[in-house]
Scaffold this active site. Structure first.
Site, short mmCIF file in Angstrom:
data_model
loop_
_atom_site.label_atom_id
_atom_site.label_comp_id
_atom_site.label_asym_id
_atom_site.label_seq_id
_atom_site.Cartn_x
_atom_site.Cartn_y
_atom_site.Cartn_z
N ASP A 26 0.88 -1.15 0.00
CA ASP A 26 0.00 0.00 0.00
C ASP A 26 0.94 1.23 0.00
O ASP A 26 2.09 1.12 0.39
CB ASP A 26 -0.85 -0.06 1.27
N ASP A 85 -1.56 -0.72 5.99
CA ASP A 85 -1.72 -0.16 7.32
C ASP A 85 -3.15 0.24 7.60
O ASP A 85 -3.58 0.27 8.74
CB ASP A 85 -0.83 1.09 7.45
N ASP A 109 -7.11 -1.16 3.73
CA ASP A 109 -6.27 -2.27 3.26
C ASP A 109 -6.73 -3.61 3.81
O ASP A 109 -6.35 -4.66 3.29
CB ASP A 109 -4.81 -2.06 3.68
P1 ADP Z 1 -3.80 4.56 0.26
O1 ADP Z 1 -4.34 3.39 -0.48
O2 ADP Z 1 -2.68 5.21 -0.49
O3 ADP Z 1 -3.41 4.23 1.67
P2 ADP Z 1 -6.43 5.54 0.91
O4 ADP Z 1 -7.20 4.47 0.23
O5 ADP Z 1 -6.40 5.56 2.39
O6 ADP Z 1 -4.95 5.65 0.33
O7 ADP Z 1 -7.03 6.93 0.45
C1 ADP Z 1 -7.21 7.18 -0.92
C2 ADP Z 1 -7.49 8.63 -1.12
O8 ADP Z 1 -8.74 8.97 -0.52
C3 ADP Z 1 -6.48 9.54 -0.49
O9 ADP Z 1 -5.39 9.77 -1.35
C4 ADP Z 1 -7.29 10.81 -0.28
O10 ADP Z 1 -7.33 11.55 -1.44
C5 ADP Z 1 -8.68 10.27 0.00
N1 ADP Z 1 -8.99 10.23 1.45
C6 ADP Z 1 -9.22 9.12 2.18
N2 ADP Z 1 -9.50 9.44 3.46
C7 ADP Z 1 -9.42 10.77 3.56
C8 ADP Z 1 -9.60 11.73 4.62
N3 ADP Z 1 -9.90 11.35 5.87
N4 ADP Z 1 -9.44 13.02 4.34
C9 ADP Z 1 -9.13 13.40 3.09
N5 ADP Z 1 -8.95 12.58 2.06
C10 ADP Z 1 -9.10 11.28 2.26
MG MG Z 2 -2.58 3.24 3.72
#
Ligand code: ADP
Ligand code: MG
Length: 648
Positions: free
Chosen positions: A347, A545, A549
């Site tokens: 991730d 994390d 995921d």
């Molecule tokens: P990753 O897979 O890289 O860990 P996430 O799936 O957690 O990323 O999040 C994907 C996208 O969703 C982030 O890049 C962000 O743009 C948006 N996002 C998710 N949660 C939040 C939040 N609490 N505040 C703002 N943006 C968020």
């Molecule tokens: Mg993550």
């Protein structure tokens, strides 16, 4: 021999259940007898044998008495275990076979051989118990690395405290995807809670104001304020016990096979032994004594002690070894799977990157000032656990901006969050979360420009349109590059899965040295990617994390969670937890898995060869019972010691 690793194992049974333990809250050391009893008994029987042997020429009756005592002292534990299998599972195991063989040998006058058999057998049992206790201890020590905390909410201030410090009446804030730290009543907010840890039912239960929630259950997508009704003392220990029990019940496939095999094999051996006792005197006119002797030798050498001891001591030693490196394996099976990993999917946010992004750009719209916009954004994000949310809140704090608390927060996992603030509904999250019509040309251009710089762009909007653009830059973990290079050197393919935008993802992947990039994924897309990778390459390990995921971690052959940065949902689902977030240790974990596989293979081949060799020798040449005992039990001890090498 195997019985100390059975799921009906006495160690597990003698321990209080997690609930009882949480209630008593104290960590009890096993009493002396339980810890050293087995080894002491084995040694005592050894001493008794030596004594009996040395007085044998002078007084036979006394020697026999001492031998008898050696039998009782050395054989007590194993006989008990064998009888348990017999009466509770109506089955034969090696324990009883060995006891039969020893009694059989004694009955035809071979007291020393019988007693030595019991002695070495109990010694190997003690060795196995040692490995097990050792792995319990190492895992317990490891869990101490991650103290359990709760977010205490008092006078509008959030403080993180150890759960032991919670008092009845305290209000705690439980963010989406976090574990509920204490029993209590919801005072505000709504969410669905997975109560599988206490009810076993994993379908989430809706909770809102007035509902009761329980310590250790897993919060879903909403934030909850909970009034503590009962101080939860250490649930940590409960968790360790559960993890270790899991580790024991989740036996590797090879161990399960061997156990099934043991039962059938044990029965056949008894049958063959009986035939060997009964038939030759009639068919071959052997003397009764000769026949019985040969049959006893057969019973000893054919018993699968060494085979049965080939796997679990090695697995548990490897688990212990991992634990000391900060790798928490939830069972031997995962070691086996990890050894054959073909692809590792990482991730991005929080795993490859530090997960502590910095706010770099702020663009306010709708006539808001920058401060006002940051106040709104930080207020809305204050209840979210996402690294981006934390960064925004942190920036507001640094600038001395007071924040408010939103109501009715829902985490749109993989997208962002939605919440009500001052009676207005706000959305904050990735650009694609926003309505097309809100995306003016100016905003599009700004987003594009920021993403090309490897920044993650978050937009905030109310019903009137986009109110602000926030760009955040996350830095790659210092060990990421080395970790990935090492994995690739091992011939493992490395991929990146992220919910972030394509351009941002590409920039980060290039820096980390990853060529396989899948971006703009929702949690369910991550699952599908993992499935595809599995189909194309074979065993897939997924490292993550976040709450988002967790489904992918569950789908992967081996799910690996970041221990310190990881959400409880990820920790819960994973098969391997990196306690210190050391992604560099993944390569070491794979090496450990491969070493374990190699040693287990060696053990099995060795055990089978010795058994075959001794059986042949017995029938072709005739084998002296002492030699049979030493060959058989010696191979068992060797196999265990070979397994113990994995401790290093
Ligand atoms: P990753 O897979 O890289 O860990 P996430 O799936 O957690 O990323 O999040 C994907 C996208 O969703 C982030 O890049 C962000 O743009 C948006 N996002 C998710 N949660 C939040 C939040 N609490 N505040 C703002 N943006 C968020
Ligand atoms: Mg993550």
């Amino acid at each position: 021999m195997i019985s100390s690793f059975n799921t009906t194992d006495s160690y597990v049974k003698d321990n209080p259940s997690p609930q009882e333990n949480a209630a008593s809250g104290k960590r009890k050391d096993a009493p002396w007898l339980q810890r050293y009893g087995e080894a002491a008994a084995a040694l005592a029987s050894g001493i008794l044998i030596a004594a009996a042997w040395s007085i044998e020429q002078f007084s036979h009756p006394w020697a026999v008495a001492l031998y008898l005592l050696a039998f009782v002292v050395g054989g007590y534990v194993k006989t008990k275990e064998g009888l348990q299998t017999l009466f509770q599972e109506r089955d034969l195991d090696v324990n009883l076979l060995m006891v039969f063989a020893a009694i059989g040998a004694a009955s035809i006058g071979y007291w020393t051989e019988g007693a030595v058999l019991i002695f070495i057998f109990s010694l190997s049992g003690a060795l196995e118990s040692y490995t097990m206790a050792r792995s319990h201890r190492d895992i317990a020590a490891l869990m101490d690395l991650k103290p359990e905390t709760a977010v205490l909410y008092r006078d509008g201030e959030e403080t993180t405290v150890a759960i032991e410090q919670l008092e009845v009446g305290d209000i705690v804030l439980v963010k989406p995807g976090e574990r509920i730290p204490a029993d209590g009543t919801v005072t505000e907010g709504a969410s669905a809670v997975n109560q599988a840890s206490i009810t076993g039912e994993s379908i989430p239960v809706d909770k809102s104001s007035g509902d009761e929630v329980f310590a250790g259950t897993l919060n879903g997508p909403g934030a909850l304020f909970v009034q503590v009704s009962q101080t939860s003392e250490s649930t940590l220990f409960a968790k360790i016990i559960r993890l270790v029990q899991e580790a024991q019940s989740e036996m590797p496939a090879s161990q399960r096979f061997i156990e099934r095999f043991e039962r059938i094999y044990a029965r056949s051996i008894v049958l063959v032994t009986l035939l060997l006792i009964l038939l030759p005197p009639f068919l071959l006119q052997w003397s009764w004594n000769d026949t019985f002797y040969k049959a006893m030798v057969f019973l000893v050498v054919a018993s699968p002690c060494a085979l049965v001891a080939s796997i679990m001591p090695a697995m548990l030693s490897a688990i212990s070894n991992g634990a000391r490196k900060g790798l928490l394996f939830k069972g031997g099976a995962h070691l086996e799977h990890l050894a054959q990993t073909k692809v590792i999917a990482f991730d991005k946010t929080g795993t490859l990157t530090s997960g502590r992004p910095q706010v770099t750009d702020l663009i306010a719209c709708q006539g808001y000032g920058e401060t006002e916009m940051l106040r709104l954004a930080a207020s809305i994000e204050s209840l979210s656990e996402h690294p981006l949310a934390k960064a925004i809140v942190q920036t507001a704090k640094e600038r001395g901006i007071e924040t408010d608390r939103p109501t009715e927060l829902t985490s749109l996992t993989g997208w962002g969050v939605q919440a009500e603030l001052h009676g207005e509904v706000w959305k904050i999250g990735k650009p694609t979360l926003m309505e097309e019509s809100m995306m003016t040309q100016d905003i599009r251009t700004a987003v594009h420009r920021l993403e090309e710089q490897g920044k993650t762009v978050v937009l905030m909007a109310n019903t009137r349109g986009i109110a602000g653009v926030i760009a955040l830059q996350d830095s790659i973990r210092t060990q990421a590059k080395a970790a990935i290079a090492e994995l690739r050197k091992k011939g493992i393919k490395v991929a990146m899965l992220t919910g972030d935008q394509q351009r941002t993802a590409r920039a980060i992947a290039d820096e980390a040295g990853i060529d396989l990039v899948y971006a703009e994924l929702l949690p369910e897309d991550k699952v599908n990617r993992v499935k595809e990778l599995k189909q194309t390459y074979g065993n897939v390990a997924m490292v993550g994390d976040g709450v988002n995921d967790a489904p992918a971690l569950a789908t992967a052959t081996v799910g690996i969670a970041m221990g310190a940065a990881g959400s409880d949902a990820a920790l819960e689902t994973a098969d391997l937890v990196l306690m210190n977030d050391d992604i560099e240790k993944i390569a070491a974990a794979i090496t450990l898995g491969q070493r374990t596989r190699r040693i287990v293979k060696q053990n099995i081949v060795f055990a089978i060869s010795v058994i075959a060799l001794l059986i042949c020798a017995n029938f072709l040449e005739g084998l002296a019972l002492p030699l049979g005992v030493v060959g058989h039990e010696g191979s068992t001890i060797l196999v265990i010691l070979n397994g113990l090498r994995l401790l290093r």
